[in-house]
Structure formats: C-alpha cells, structure tokens
Design an enzyme around this catalytic site. Structure first.
Site, PDB file in Angstrom:
ATOM      1  N   ASP A 148       0.743  -1.311   0.027  1.00 54.72           N
ATOM      2  CA  ASP A 148       0.133   0.078   0.057  1.00 54.72           C
ATOM      3  C   ASP A 148       0.699   1.159   0.241  1.00 54.72           C
ATOM      4  O   ASP A 148       0.541   2.331   0.466  1.00 54.72           O
ATOM      5  CB  ASP A 148      -1.123  -0.066   1.123  1.00 54.72           C
ATOM      6  CG  ASP A 148      -1.826  -1.080   1.323  1.00 54.72           C
ATOM      7  OD1 ASP A 148      -2.554  -1.644   0.433  1.00 54.72           O
ATOM      8  OD2 ASP A 148      -1.584  -1.848   2.539  1.00 54.72           O
ATOM      9  N   ASN A 156      -5.518  -9.334  -5.127  1.00 52.86           N
ATOM     10  CA  ASN A 156      -5.551  -8.902  -3.749  1.00 52.86           C
ATOM     11  C   ASN A 156      -4.788  -7.569  -3.885  1.00 52.86           C
ATOM     12  O   ASN A 156      -4.904  -6.836  -2.865  1.00 52.86           O
ATOM     13  CB  ASN A 156      -4.904  -9.887  -2.910  1.00 52.86           C
ATOM     14  CG  ASN A 156      -3.317 -10.425  -3.236  1.00 52.86           C
ATOM     15  OD1 ASN A 156      -2.955 -10.245  -4.340  1.00 52.86           O
ATOM     16  ND2 ASN A 156      -2.728 -11.036  -2.319  1.00 52.86           N
ATOM     17  N   GLY A 171      -4.055  -3.794  -4.998  1.00 53.39           N
ATOM     18  CA  GLY A 171      -5.148  -2.886  -5.223  1.00 53.39           C
ATOM     19  C   GLY A 171      -4.366  -1.396  -5.584  1.00 53.39           C
ATOM     20  O   GLY A 171      -3.745  -0.825  -4.500  1.00 53.39           O
ATOM     21  N   HIS A 172      -4.023  -1.082  -6.876  1.00 54.47           N
ATOM     22  CA  HIS A 172      -3.169  -0.090  -7.188  1.00 54.47           C
ATOM     23  C   HIS A 172      -4.198   1.242  -7.722  1.00 54.47           C
ATOM     24  O   HIS A 172      -4.966   0.747  -8.743  1.00 54.47           O
ATOM     25  CB  HIS A 172      -2.212  -0.483  -8.436  1.00 54.47           C
ATOM     26  CG  HIS A 172      -1.396  -1.549  -7.856  1.00 54.47           C
ATOM     27  ND1 HIS A 172      -0.221  -2.070  -8.660  1.00 54.47           N
ATOM     28  CD2 HIS A 172      -0.971  -1.992  -6.707  1.00 54.47           C
ATOM     29  CE1 HIS A 172       0.390  -2.871  -8.100  1.00 54.47           C
ATOM     30  NE2 HIS A 172       0.115  -2.522  -6.876  1.00 54.47           N
ATOM     31  N   LYS A 215       3.418  10.206   0.190  1.00 50.22           N
ATOM     32  CA  LYS A 215       2.262  10.759   1.029  1.00 50.22           C
ATOM     33  C   LYS A 215       3.151  11.655   2.174  1.00 50.22           C
ATOM     34  O   LYS A 215       2.561  11.674   3.218  1.00 50.22           O
ATOM     35  CB  LYS A 215       1.499   9.427   1.715  1.00 50.22           C
ATOM     36  CG  LYS A 215       0.822   8.824   0.832  1.00 50.22           C
ATOM     37  CD  LYS A 215      -0.206   8.170   1.712  1.00 50.22           C
ATOM     38  CE  LYS A 215      -1.523   7.672   0.856  1.00 50.22           C
ATOM     39  NZ  LYS A 215      -2.741   7.107   1.565  1.00 50.22           N
ATOM     40  N   SER A 274       6.749  12.035  -3.444  1.00 51.10           N
ATOM     41  CA  SER A 274       5.238  12.306  -3.872  1.00 51.10           C
ATOM     42  C   SER A 274       4.461  12.989  -2.766  1.00 51.10           C
ATOM     43  O   SER A 274       4.527  12.952  -1.745  1.00 51.10           O
ATOM     44  CB  SER A 274       4.502  11.003  -4.106  1.00 51.10           C
ATOM     45  OG  SER A 274       3.159  10.934  -4.071  1.00 51.10           O
TER      46      SER A 274
END
Length: 430
Positions: free
Chosen positions: A14, A39, A41-42, A332, A414
């Site tokens: 994640d 499984n 999730g991009h 983030k 980012s």
C-alpha cells in the site's frame, strides 16, 4: 539495450506503487506484473479521476503501453473479466494491449472456498488474507496440481486436472472445514468459457520481454504488496504467498538478472500495515488515527482500515538490502503536514540489547521495542508541491534524514495522489 526498472514496495504494501508506475510509463514499451493476484489494489488518480486496478498493470492508462501479466501472477477469471469490462466501459482499450503468460496459474472456486473457510476456522489467529484464493492457488502451483492458462485449451486434460484437484480439495472442504463441496460441472464449464475469452491474450511473455530489450525499449516491472510481506523474506507467517522482492520479478516473468537496470523502492513517509503481524512502530492512539484519516488509509481492495505508525528505518534498510534498491520514492509526504513532531525508528531494543537489524521471524519482531529519533514537523502545506526548494525546510530535513538513515538516495517524492503531484529528483530511466 533497453532499460528495465523494477518498482516494488519497500514496506508492508500500500505504498503508492500504482501512481508511480503510471508516472514512469510515459515513454514505455511495456509494463509487466510478476507476482500476486487481485489482492493487489493499485490506485491511480489522473486529473482528479480515480481508477483502481487489481490485476491489469498500471500502464494500461497509457495508450501506447503494452501490458503483460507474467507466469508469477495467479489469475482470477472473474476478476480479470470484470476489470477488463470496467476499463473498456470507460473507453480504455485493453484486450489488444494485454498479453498473459500461458504459464500463469488460475484461481479456481475451490481456492476461494478454502481461503475463506480457513480464515474463519482460524479465528483470532487468522493471517488476515483477503479471502480471494491467492494462497491456495499458490499452494496448488507448488504441489503441481494447479491449473494454468495453457490447460484451458485442452479439454480432456483440463477435465482430468480438475477432477484430481476437486477430489483432493472437496475432501478438505467437507470433512475438515465443514463447508459445501465445489461442483465439478459448473467449475469445468466456467473454465472452458474463460479459455475462449482469454485465448487472444495468451502470449509468450518472456519472449516478448527479451525482444523488447533487444529493440531498446523501456520495460517496467510492477510489483504488488511489499518486500516485508515476501513469502521468504517477510514477517513469516504473516506474509503473502509470493516473492514480492526483486527475485520475483525474474522468476515471475522469465528474464535474467542482467535484464534489470534499476530497482525503485516505494515507501510512505510513515508506515502502514493491513491485517495481522508485527508492526513495531504502530500508533494505536489519536496520532495513528490522525494519520489514517488524513492519509485515507483504507485498503483499495478490501476497504479495511490500515494500521498506521512512524517510519521504521530498521525495516526499510532490510528492504533496501534484500532488493538491491537503487533509489527510494517517498510517498504521502503531505499526510504529515501540520504535525508538531515526527519520529523515525532508528533501532530496536531486543532482549535488553540495541540492534539495527530486524529479526528473521515474526515472534522476534513482536518482541522488539522501537528506538526513536524525534524531528520537528512543519505547519506549511506540501500538497501538490513539485519543486524540492519549495518544500518547507523541516520537510526537506526529514527527507534528508530518511535518505541518510536508510543508506539509499531518494529519487522521487510524492506530495499528493494525482500523477502531477510528484517531484522526480533522479529519473530511474535516465
């Protein structure tokens, strides 16, 4: 020769790999998935529009990118069909650009039944799988009773393989786990139908990759989950069922070690984890909840809230070492805006001694207490900043500390979910 870059998670998954893969695919020959299944999730956000991909490589939103699924990926027929349909409904051309290895194993209905029944039976000791059949499909692959894409085009062989698998798994499902058996005929018919659907996309992925390299094309290998969830090198048994580290990119596609030119490790400016397993820097308080809320830390595949904590340099250095990471991407950063103080774990207290090395087993990790360095936070808004010098001095100092402590340069930062909310300090393809 072309340049090949592996993008993988340097934490527990994640980390924001999908966005970075999409960013790096502007002039790409191909993007290839090499492990995991749906499984993963991009999440991509482009011009404010959100797209979540689970199986199809993140390069699919680039019109000229070839998208490959290697032999190391386990494929859910239903999930693949659904994802292709959703993308095509949105105007994205998929099937002419998607190539799938015939050696890729399938996730069958009995794998899903096994996964869910086991997790339920385990109760409080459950690993925390997504219940989508990933682990059982990998088990069958290793046990040599798996059904692969190639088998779908030989009905007599498929029937024999399926009967053998169901004889084995239905016994476990009914006698041991106490749930219903999986029906042979329904499963067989669905497999044949999927075989017809996938036939035009079936291709020699390894051969395509070798040809692209000879042609001087850029290739990006897209990892799923994170290095610390690797079946061999992660916090076993709280791991995924595949090799999420750089070796998985080779085994999961069919290229040699000399085909990899750069390894980009993705890490958040803090740390998160989903499901069970050790997490030394976890914040089970209002600080952790604040990070969760500001970072929207809920699983793209499951919606489960992620556990949140401070950056763990001990764990990050391990990921750097076992992957030979060339450069880091820190994502983030903007989630930390407004925090008065920040902490970075630089070592563990383990059985009364200080260590800068992570234990090799989950129980050892559970017994570690983090040793922190404290840093001043910043009140300024970093969201969307794309120039290094425009970052607050405290944010730059925090990033430089991460770089120095991890012993690895930061290549990309980012500062938001959109493709454009990024600063590239060193282009991995340069």
């Amino acid at each position: 020769m072309g340049q090949s870059v592996v993008v993988l998670g340097a934490q527990w998954g994640d980390e924001g790999k999908g966005k970075i893969v999409d960013l790096l695919t502007e002039e790409i020959g191909a993007v290839v998935r090499f492990q995991g299944g749906h499984n993963a999730g991009h999440t991509l956000v482009i011009n404010g529009k959100k797209t979540v991909l689970h199986l199809i490589p993140s390069g699919i939103l680039r019109d000229d990118a070839l998208c490959l699924i290697g032999n190391g990926v386990v494929i859910s027929p239903a999930a693949l069909i659904k994802e292709i349909s959703e993308l095509e409904d949105a105007g994205v051309e998929v099937r002419s650009r998607l190539k799938i290895s015939p050696a890729a194993p399938l996730i069958m209905p009995y794998h899903i039944a096994l996964d869910q029944a086991r997790e339920k039976a385990a109760g409080g000791k459950a690993i925390g799988t997504t219940g989508r059949g990933i682990g059982p499909a990998y088990e069958d692959k290793v046990a040599r009773r798996g059904i692969r894409i190639a088998d779908l085009h030989y009905p007599p062989q498929l029937e024999e393989l399926l009967r053998t698998a169901l004889d084995y798994h239905n016994f476990v499902l009914t006698k041991y786990l106490g749930v219903e058996a999986v029906d042979f005929q329904k499963t067989y018919d669905e497999a044949l139908a999927f075989g017809e659907y996938v036939q035009p996309m079936k291709s020699d992925v390894a051969g395509i990759l070798h040809d692209l390299r000879k042609q001087g094309k850029r290739v990006l290998f897209e990892g799923a989950q994170g290095a610390l969830l690797d079946i061999d090198h992660g916090t076993y048994p709280y791991v995924t069922s595949s090799n999420t580290t750089v070796g998985g990119a080779l085994a999961g596609t069919g290229v040699g070690a000399d085909a990899i030119d750069y390894v980009l490790g993705i890490a958040k400016a803090y740390a998160t984890r989903v499901g069970g397993g050790p997490f030394p820097t976890e914040l089970d308080d209002e600080v952790g909840q604040g990070i969760r809320d500001r970072g929207a830390e809920y699983g793209a595949s499951t919606g489960r809230p992620r556990r949140c904590g401070w950056m763990d340099i001990v764990a990050l250095k391990r990921a750097v070492a076992i992957n030979g990471i060339s450069g880091l991407c820190i994502t983030k950063l903007d989630v930390l805006d407004g925090m008065e103080k920040l902490k970075i774990c630089i070592a563990y207290e383990y059985h009364g001694k200080r260590t800068e090395y992570a234990p090799l087993d989950a129980q050892g990790w559970e017994e570690c207490t983090p040793v922190y360095l404290e840093f001043p936070g910043w009140s300024e808004n970093t969201h969307g900043i794309t120039v290094w010098d425009d970052l607050p001095p405290a944010a730059r100092a925090y990033l430089r500390a991460l770089e120095e402590l991890a012993g690895c340069p930061i290549s990309i930062v980012s500062t938001g979910p959109d493709r454009d909310h990024t600063m590239v300090l060193q282009d991995p393809f340069a």
